[in-house]
Motif scaffolding. Structure first.
Motif, PDB file in Angstrom:
ATOM      1  N   UNK A 118      -0.385   5.854  -1.580  1.00 19.54           N
ATOM      2  CA  UNK A 118      -0.440   4.440  -1.185  1.00 19.54           C
ATOM      3  C   UNK A 118      -1.691   3.782  -1.769  1.00 19.54           C
ATOM      4  N   UNK A 119      -2.811   4.526  -1.767  1.00 26.31           N
ATOM      5  CA  UNK A 119      -4.044   3.980  -2.361  1.00 26.31           C
ATOM      6  C   UNK A 119      -3.848   3.661  -3.842  1.00 26.31           C
ATOM      7  N   UNK A 120      -3.171   4.563  -4.555  1.00 24.80           N
ATOM      8  CA  UNK A 120      -2.936   4.324  -5.980  1.00 24.80           C
ATOM      9  C   UNK A 120      -2.118   3.054  -6.200  1.00 24.80           C
ATOM     10  N   UNK A 121      -1.112   2.842  -5.344  1.00 23.91           N
ATOM     11  CA  UNK A 121      -0.319   1.615  -5.459  1.00 23.91           C
ATOM     12  C   UNK A 121      -1.176   0.390  -5.144  1.00 23.91           C
ATOM     13  N   UNK A 122      -2.015   0.503  -4.097  1.00 23.00           N
ATOM     14  CA  UNK A 122      -2.889  -0.615  -3.704  1.00 23.00           C
ATOM     15  C   UNK A 122      -3.823  -0.969  -4.851  1.00 23.00           C
ATOM     16  N   UNK A 123      -4.417   0.047  -5.475  1.00 20.43           N
ATOM     17  CA  UNK A 123      -5.375  -0.194  -6.554  1.00 20.43           C
ATOM     18  C   UNK A 123      -4.694  -0.773  -7.802  1.00 20.43           C
ATOM     19  N   UNK A 124      -3.423  -0.389  -8.003  1.00 19.01           N
ATOM     20  CA  UNK A 124      -2.715  -0.935  -9.165  1.00 19.01           C
ATOM     21  C   UNK A 124      -2.384  -2.412  -8.979  1.00 19.01           C
TER      22      UNK A 124
ATOM     23  N   UNK B 139     -12.450   3.452  -1.621  1.00 17.80           N
ATOM     24  CA  UNK B 139     -13.316   4.425  -2.302  1.00 17.80           C
ATOM     25  C   UNK B 139     -13.163   5.836  -1.736  1.00 17.80           C
ATOM     26  N   UNK B 140     -13.146   5.982  -0.423  1.00 19.72           N
ATOM     27  CA  UNK B 140     -13.192   7.313   0.196  1.00 19.72           C
ATOM     28  C   UNK B 140     -11.893   7.633   0.924  1.00 19.72           C
ATOM     29  N   UNK B 141     -11.260   8.725   0.501  1.00 16.20           N
ATOM     30  CA  UNK B 141     -10.049   9.176   1.199  1.00 16.20           C
ATOM     31  C   UNK B 141     -10.356   9.556   2.638  1.00 16.20           C
ATOM     32  N   UNK B 142     -11.480  10.232   2.841  1.00 14.07           N
ATOM     33  CA  UNK B 142     -11.830  10.654   4.203  1.00 14.07           C
ATOM     34  C   UNK B 142     -12.019   9.456   5.124  1.00 14.07           C
ATOM     35  N   UNK B 143     -12.679   8.424   4.622  1.00 14.71           N
ATOM     36  CA  UNK B 143     -12.906   7.233   5.461  1.00 14.71           C
ATOM     37  C   UNK B 143     -11.579   6.580   5.831  1.00 14.71           C
ATOM     38  N   UNK B 144     -10.662   6.527   4.862  1.00 18.35           N
ATOM     39  CA  UNK B 144      -9.340   5.948   5.146  1.00 18.35           C
ATOM     40  C   UNK B 144      -8.626   6.775   6.198  1.00 18.35           C
ATOM     41  N   UNK B 145      -8.671   8.106   6.055  1.00 20.88           N
ATOM     42  CA  UNK B 145      -7.966   8.970   7.017  1.00 20.88           C
ATOM     43  C   UNK B 145      -8.619   8.910   8.395  1.00 20.88           C
ATOM     44  N   UNK B 146      -9.945   8.809   8.430  1.00 19.95           N
ATOM     45  CA  UNK B 146     -10.619   8.675   9.727  1.00 19.95           C
ATOM     46  C   UNK B 146     -10.168   7.414  10.440  1.00 19.95           C
ATOM     47  N   UNK B 147      -9.925   6.360   9.659  1.00 19.37           N
ATOM     48  CA  UNK B 147      -9.443   5.109  10.233  1.00 19.37           C
ATOM     49  C   UNK B 147      -8.008   5.254  10.748  1.00 19.37           C
ATOM     50  N   UNK B 148      -7.199   6.038  10.052  1.00 29.29           N
ATOM     51  CA  UNK B 148      -5.783   6.198  10.397  1.00 29.29           C
ATOM     52  C   UNK B 148      -5.554   7.228  11.498  1.00 29.29           C
ATOM     53  N   UNK B 149      -6.306   8.331  11.464  1.00 29.27           N
ATOM     54  CA  UNK B 149      -6.073   9.417  12.404  1.00 29.27           C
ATOM     55  C   UNK B 149      -5.406  10.608  11.723  1.00 29.27           C
TER      56      UNK B 149
ATOM     57  N   UNK C 204      -3.135  -1.279   5.572  1.00 30.48           N
ATOM     58  CA  UNK C 204      -4.046  -1.995   6.465  1.00 30.48           C
ATOM     59  C   UNK C 204      -5.396  -1.307   6.547  1.00 30.48           C
ATOM     60  N   UNK C 205      -5.382   0.035   6.580  1.00 33.91           N
ATOM     61  CA  UNK C 205      -6.636   0.789   6.645  1.00 33.91           C
ATOM     62  C   UNK C 205      -7.458   0.596   5.371  1.00 33.91           C
ATOM     63  N   UNK C 206      -6.772   0.589   4.227  1.00 39.04           N
ATOM     64  CA  UNK C 206      -7.478   0.391   2.951  1.00 39.04           C
ATOM     65  C   UNK C 206      -8.103  -1.002   2.900  1.00 39.04           C
ATOM     66  N   UNK C 207      -7.364  -2.003   3.359  1.00 34.45           N
ATOM     67  CA  UNK C 207      -7.901  -3.368   3.384  1.00 34.45           C
ATOM     68  C   UNK C 207      -9.153  -3.433   4.263  1.00 34.45           C
ATOM     69  N   UNK C 208      -9.173  -2.605   5.310  1.00 32.95           N
ATOM     70  CA  UNK C 208     -10.268  -2.670   6.277  1.00 32.95           C
ATOM     71  C   UNK C 208     -11.504  -1.905   5.800  1.00 32.95           C
ATOM     72  N   UNK C 209     -11.304  -0.677   5.277  1.00 33.07           N
ATOM     73  CA  UNK C 209     -12.465   0.167   4.955  1.00 33.07           C
ATOM     74  C   UNK C 209     -12.676   0.342   3.455  1.00 33.07           C
ATOM     75  N   UNK C 210     -11.765  -0.202   2.629  1.00 34.24           N
ATOM     76  CA  UNK C 210     -11.886  -0.041   1.186  1.00 34.24           C
ATOM     77  C   UNK C 210     -11.159   1.196   0.690  1.00 34.24           C
TER      78      UNK C 210
END
Length: 734
Positions: free
Chosen positions: A726-732, A705-715, A697-703
């Motif tokens: 999970x990002x690698x699976x999403x991108x595949x 590209x950036x691991x830090x941005x995803x983690x900031x969204x998640x906590x 859900x976080x990747x869908x929201x913020x994209x």
């Protein structure tokens, strides 16, 4: 079929014991345990290896109507138990993955016909929904007389071999509350005992705890050096009979077993990487004395009931005192003298700490680190080894066992009363809220940021212990704990607490004498002067680059320095180049080495920076490379395919890293590449499904590209490794 004998068939339990097993008398608490079992009471049995736990449920099984179901975690263990029972003419069988479909059906038919008295199962099979119809049919036809949970410590996170599937066993009491349960283990502290009872939902269980003192075992700890293999070989040649050598990885198991065979010792490996037939054959060779030594992984364990093992050697560090007691306890089960040796080196501590850091749960990490501290205390201590072991299990022992290295060759005692008073006073002034390392930092006048923030540099004990090394203060602290002149919490945090003995020392009512010994090799002595200048992150990266260099050198059968000199690696660790231009500026990198090694080293450095939230130095990143793991992933390398093969065998990422001698970050990068290339990867085994959902859900929201941005969204409760996977699976998939 003739009716089977019951308790009424014998004038006494001793007569039944003699009839089935050939023994004249019971040992330890066996008789009392069996009496409770025959009353259909829940029972918890803590009995040392070789004490006769199995008989506690086997004899009642033969004296009651119905079948007793035994839960066992290891195929090898259940096979060994069944074979021993069959040798005694007792109707026992097992159901596990080693059987063919026809064999399984034949055994199920025998069960339902009432021809079997003891059935051994792994917890996964017992709790499988597909198995419950057979279980219910068994209960309705021949009846289930009891459940016996062997190796019950596996149910507890505080035990040495926690297995999540054991947690499901509480359903037995939920679904069949009328059937009694006997839980058995060789090793369990008071905390583990309580956890076992609670997790299995035992109803008012009778608890039997036999003594943990194995008087026939000689314990010793030896320093681990470059000559350790030679010392191992010497030990084996000096000792008669068969033995077990425990190692931390399959790679080490294979290496040691191969070298022993080269040196004329009949030895075989035993680990989960071997197929079932190889494991079975190697076990048979060992049990039948056709081979003298088995080399085994600590993680896989050994389900071999061989009474005449004369030595157990831990080539690598055991993870907990409980696991060490269990594993070393495989020696001398026949009561004859046997030797138990640990080779202790700080490299093993780092390996175990690495494995601990990969545990997903923070509480599990705390527990594991506390357990590791106990092992280090045991290895470094100069007091009676037996006293430390028994104290861990809550059993009092005066020391001077006359059968361990410290008692037979004691280090001289020194009067450290004044130092003890300083230490205990510092614990008091820190309000009994901190562990050993913090107290030592205060005593030695550390400028650590956290210490200064707490204002502990203003305490009267700040800096009064600079005349002693960290190691000496640690030895004092451990000695105070062992002498019960200081206490320590056991909730995973290891906070020091004063007790009655502490105040006696502070009031000068009793002296404190301790064994003080100098460590043969210190970490600083082995560090080159130019490495001391590296920061913590740089030192970690240097270690990773050395591992990469070693792997590349091994693949080419050349010495590591042929790939790169240490000076080049240190420069890489400092500058962190991630582009070809930046890498070519490193001393020792010419055109050939740039072509040969540039990509693999810059990828390793880039991955390290991502994993540790670091940015490369500006001069190193003039040409930006894609941060996506998908770039350049069209073709897989041999090393990535090797990781895929181990993943398909069911190994965790941490196990793969240990097996291959690579860092976890490198293995995760391999998995990212595998996903990008549409190779089959079971993400559910790597990241729990419930944690995947918010990451997706976080990747869908913020994209992505950036691991830090995803983690900031998640906590902060999410770590970068699981996000990467999970990002690698999403991108595949996009």
């Amino acid at each position: 079929m003739a009716s089977a004998p019951t308790i009424a068939s014998f004038p006494s339990l001793e007569a039944a014991l003699k009839h089935f097993f050939g023994y004249d008398d019971f040992r330890y608490y066996q008789r009392a345990i069996i009496e409770q079992a025959l009353k259909n009471q829940d029972v918890l049995v803590i009995m040392p290896t070789g004490g006769g736990k199995s008989l506690c449920y086997q004899l009642p099984a033969l004296l009651r109507l119905g079948v007793t179901i035994v839960v066992s975690p290891l195929i090898a263990l259940m096979q060994d138990q069944v074979r021993s029972l069959k040798d005694n003419g007792i109707a026992a069988t097992f159901l596990n993955s080693s059987l063919t479909l026809d064999e399984t059906r034949a055994r199920e038919k025998a069960l339902l016909a009432g021809d079997i008295k003891l059935l051994y199962l792994a917890p996964e099979r017992l709790m499988s929904p597909s198995f419950w119809p057979l279980l219910e049919q068994l209960q309705q036809t021949v009846g289930i007389s009891a459940f016996a949970i062997d190796e019950a410590h596996c149910v507890s996170e505080w035990g040495h071999d926690f297995r999540p599937e054991y947690r499901q066993l509480f359903q037995l009491k939920q679904q069949m509350p009328q059937i009694p349960v006997m839980a058995l283990t060789a090793t369990a502290t008071e905390r583990v005992r309580q956890d076992i009872s609670q997790q299995l939902r035992l109803k008012d269980p009778e608890v039997f705890v036999s003594g943990f003192n194995r008087q026939n075992l000689h314990y010793e700890v030896k320093p681990k050096t470059k000559q350790t293999y030679d010392e191992l070989l010497k030990l084996i040649k000096q000792q008669p009979g068969s033995g077990i050598i425990y190692c931390l990885s399959r790679k080490r198991v294979n290496e040691i077993s191969f070298r022993l065979k080269q040196d004329g010792i009949s030895a075989l490996p035993y680990h989960a990487g071997l197929n079932a037939q190889e494991r079975q054959e190697n076990q048979e060779q060992f049990i039948r004395d056709n081979v003298r030594v088995i080399v085994a992984t600590i993680a896989f364990g050994m389900g071999i009931n061989k009474p005449d093992v004369r030595f157990v050697i831990h080539y690598d560090l055991p993870r907990t005192i409980e696991s060490y007691y269990q594993e070393s306890g495989r020696a001398g089960r026949d009561g004859d003298p046997a030797n138990c040796t640990v080779f202790f080196g700080y490299g093993d501590v780092a390996t175990v700490e690495f494995l601990i850091s990969q545990k997903p749960d923070e509480q599990e990490q705390r527990i594991a680190r506390q357990q590791l501290r106990h092992v280090i205390n045991y290895a470094e201590s100069a007091i009676c080894r037996r006293k430390i072991q028994l104290s861990y299990f809550g059993e009092s022992f005066p020391g001077d066992c006359k059968n361990c290295d410290n008692c037979l060759n004691p280090v001289p005692l020194e009067d450290w009363t004044i130092e003890a008073q300083k230490f205990l006073s510092c614990v008091a002034r820190c309000q009994e809220r901190f562990g050993m390392n913090h107290i030592i930092d205060v005593l030695r006048g550390s400028k650590r940021k956290r210490l200064l923030e707490l204002g502990h540099d203003r305490l009267s004990t700040y800096g009064i212990g600079q005349d002693h090394s960290v190691d000496e203060w640690r030895q004092l602290c451990r000695s105070l704990l062992h002498q019960e002149l200081l206490s320590e919490t056991t909730d995973g945090y290891s906070v020091l607490k004063l007790n009655g003995g502490s105040w006696q020392v502070l009031k000068k009512q009793i002296p404190v004498n301790i064994h003080v010994f100098k460590r043969a090799e210190t970490t600083k002595a082995s560090v080159k002067s130019d490495e001391i200048q590296l920061s913590g992150d740089e030192t970690l990266l240097l270690g990773q680059l050395r591992s990469l260099r070693k792997r590349l050198a091994d693949e080419q059968s050349v010495p590591p320095y042929v790939v790169f000199a240490d000076a080049s690696l240190r420069q890489m660790a400092r500058q962190r180049p991630i582009t070809s231009d930046a890498f070519s500026a490193i001393s020792g990198v010419g055109k050939r080495k740039l072509e040969q090694y540039g990509q693999v080293f810059t990828q390793e450095i880039q991955q390290f920076c991502q994993s540790h939230n670091l940015t490369p130095n500006a001069a190193s990143s003039s040409t930006t490379t894609s941060s996506s793991p998908n770039s350049g992933a069209n073709e897989l390398t041999a090393t990535q395919l090797s990781t895929h093969a181990l993943h398909q065998q069911g190994l965790s990422l941490s196990e793969i890293a240990i097996e291959r001698g690579l860092r976890l970050g490198t293995i995760i990068e391999h998995v990212e590449r595998l996903m990008a290339s549409d190779r089959k990867v079971d993400l559910n085994r790597l990241v729990s499904p419930e944690r995947q959902v918010p990451i997706f859900e976080a990747i869908e929201k913020v994209g992505s590209h950036s691991l830090r941005t995803i983690r900031d969204e998640l906590g902060e409760t999410f770590d970068y490794n699981e996000i990467r996977l999970v990002r690698a699976m999403w991108e595949s998939q996009h």
